[in-house]
Design a protein around this motif. Structure first.
Motif, PDB file in Angstrom:
ATOM      1  N   GLY A  69       3.768 -27.593  -4.381  1.00  0.00           N
ATOM      2  CA  GLY A  69       2.657 -28.399  -4.857  1.00  0.00           C
ATOM      3  C   GLY A  69       1.288 -27.820  -4.581  1.00  0.00           C
ATOM      4  O   GLY A  69       0.275 -28.434  -4.933  1.00  0.00           O
ATOM      5  N   LEU A  70       1.228 -26.624  -3.958  1.00  0.00           N
ATOM      6  CA  LEU A  70      -0.040 -25.972  -3.635  1.00  0.00           C
ATOM      7  C   LEU A  70      -0.261 -24.797  -4.586  1.00  0.00           C
ATOM      8  O   LEU A  70       0.663 -24.042  -4.877  1.00  0.00           O
ATOM      9  N   ASN A  71      -1.502 -24.645  -5.049  1.00  0.00           N
ATOM     10  CA  ASN A  71      -1.810 -23.598  -6.018  1.00  0.00           C
ATOM     11  C   ASN A  71      -1.623 -22.208  -5.419  1.00  0.00           C
ATOM     12  O   ASN A  71      -2.021 -21.953  -4.267  1.00  0.00           O
ATOM     13  N   VAL A  72      -1.024 -21.320  -6.216  1.00  0.00           N
ATOM     14  CA  VAL A  72      -0.919 -19.915  -5.849  1.00  0.00           C
ATOM     15  C   VAL A  72      -2.200 -19.223  -6.296  1.00  0.00           C
ATOM     16  O   VAL A  72      -2.656 -19.393  -7.428  1.00  0.00           O
ATOM     17  N   ILE A  95      -8.414 -11.725 -15.612  1.00  0.00           N
ATOM     18  CA  ILE A  95      -7.342 -11.821 -14.615  1.00  0.00           C
ATOM     19  C   ILE A  95      -6.853 -13.261 -14.556  1.00  0.00           C
ATOM     20  O   ILE A  95      -7.631 -14.184 -14.289  1.00  0.00           O
ATOM     21  N   THR A  96      -5.588 -13.439 -14.828  1.00  0.00           N
ATOM     22  CA  THR A  96      -4.984 -14.777 -14.788  1.00  0.00           C
ATOM     23  C   THR A  96      -3.964 -14.842 -13.661  1.00  0.00           C
ATOM     24  O   THR A  96      -3.517 -13.814 -13.136  1.00  0.00           O
ATOM     25  N   GLY A  97      -3.592 -16.056 -13.292  1.00  0.00           N
ATOM     26  CA  GLY A  97      -2.611 -16.232 -12.234  1.00  0.00           C
ATOM     27  C   GLY A  97      -1.216 -15.833 -12.674  1.00  0.00           C
ATOM     28  O   GLY A  97      -0.921 -15.710 -13.867  1.00  0.00           O
ATOM     29  N   ILE A  98      -0.344 -15.640 -11.713  1.00  0.00           N
ATOM     30  CA  ILE A  98       1.039 -15.316 -12.005  1.00  0.00           C
ATOM     31  C   ILE A  98       1.725 -16.530 -12.611  1.00  0.00           C
ATOM     32  O   ILE A  98       1.460 -17.674 -12.233  1.00  0.00           O
ATOM     33  N   MET A 108      -1.736 -24.384 -13.512  1.00  0.00           N
ATOM     34  CA  MET A 108      -1.743 -23.537 -12.319  1.00  0.00           C
ATOM     35  C   MET A 108      -0.326 -23.436 -11.763  1.00  0.00           C
ATOM     36  O   MET A 108       0.408 -24.429 -11.717  1.00  0.00           O
ATOM     37  N   THR A 109       0.046 -22.231 -11.352  1.00  0.00           N
ATOM     38  CA  THR A 109       1.342 -22.033 -10.707  1.00  0.00           C
ATOM     39  C   THR A 109       1.261 -22.529  -9.273  1.00  0.00           C
ATOM     40  O   THR A 109       0.326 -22.185  -8.534  1.00  0.00           O
ATOM     41  N   THR A 110       2.227 -23.349  -8.882  1.00  0.00           N
ATOM     42  CA  THR A 110       2.204 -23.935  -7.545  1.00  0.00           C
ATOM     43  C   THR A 110       3.520 -23.678  -6.824  1.00  0.00           C
ATOM     44  O   THR A 110       4.578 -23.545  -7.448  1.00  0.00           O
TER      45      THR A 110
END
Length: 239
Positions: A166-169, A119-122, A161-163
């Motif tokens: 500036g905050l990580n999703v 499972i990876t981030g969007i 990382m998708t942000t």
């Protein structure tokens, strides 16, 4: 006499040949033409008409604000200014908002979980595409994984990382909230998302969208960062 006729005949042939060459070149390399079909042109025209309508709505709102200021006396001017500031804060996404909307959950696809796919981030591109899909509706308020999305927000890839802001999703599952001006608008957004091809884009990334039904009260937190004023200066009292 014959030489004169010969030269005239040669000149005529040269002119005819030159004109023929120009015509052939123009037929071989025609000017670039619009090759879009009628539906593509109609879609562009609809987009321009929608943009024009939005501009007219903004102009009417500004004219209404000006008339309000002109009709008020000195005592009520401060109250009108306060209301305008509150409205601008709301548009900028600084204040908490509650209203009709929908809640969307982003989850890993069941097939991916069954086959043990990591499972990876969007991805930022997919998240941006989703936001752009919803931008066709006017007056929507977004929250992505608890992060308020405003006109000042950005969706970026930082260190893989998708942000948002500036905050990580978070890695799915996570939620997104959308507030509409009215409950009827929320129903329109819901129907559009249910039938949208954006589901295929998510599925290709081993993700699925679960679009919740419209609710009367959805809460979205305000933008946590302080807005910096770079150009305006407050005048001393009495000036």
């Amino acid at each position: 006499m014959r030489k004169t006729i010969h030269w005239r005949f040669t000149l005529i042939l040269l002119l005819v040949g030159f004109m023929t060459a120009i015509q052939f070149n123009s037929m071989k390399n025609p000017e670039e033409r619009d090759t879009r079909d009628i539906w593509a042109i109609r879609q562009d025209l609809a987009s321009e008409k929608q943009f024009h309508s939005e501009l007219l709505s903004e102009i009417r709102e500004l004219d209404k604000t000006i008339l309000t200021y002109k009709s008020l006396n000195i005592e009520n001017t401060g109250r009108a200014l306060t209301q305008t500031v509150d409205k601008l804060y709301r548009q900028a996404g600084v204040t908490d908002v509650e209203g009709p909307g929908i809640i969307i959950k982003v989850r890993p696809a069941a097939e991916s979980v069954a086959f043990g796919v990591p499972i990876t981030g969007i991805s930022p591109d997919l998240l941006t595409r989703f936001v752009n899909e919803l931008n066709r509706f006017k007056g929507l308020i977004f929250e992505i994984d608890g992060k308020r999305y405003t006109i000042l927000s950005s969706i970026r890839d930082i260190n893989g990382m998708t942000t948002v802001n500036g905050l990580n999703v978070s890695t799915p599952p996570f939620s997104m909230k959308i507030i509409s001006p009215t409950f009827a608008d929320s129903e329109k957004v819901y129907n559009y998302l249910v039938a949208s091809a954006i589901h295929d884009d998510f599925y290709l990334d081993d993700l699925i969208l679960e679009v919740g039904k419209p609710e009367m009260a959805v809460e979205i937190r305000g933008y946590p960062e302080r807005l910096e004023n770079q150009f305006l200066e407050e005048l001393p009292k009495g000036e």
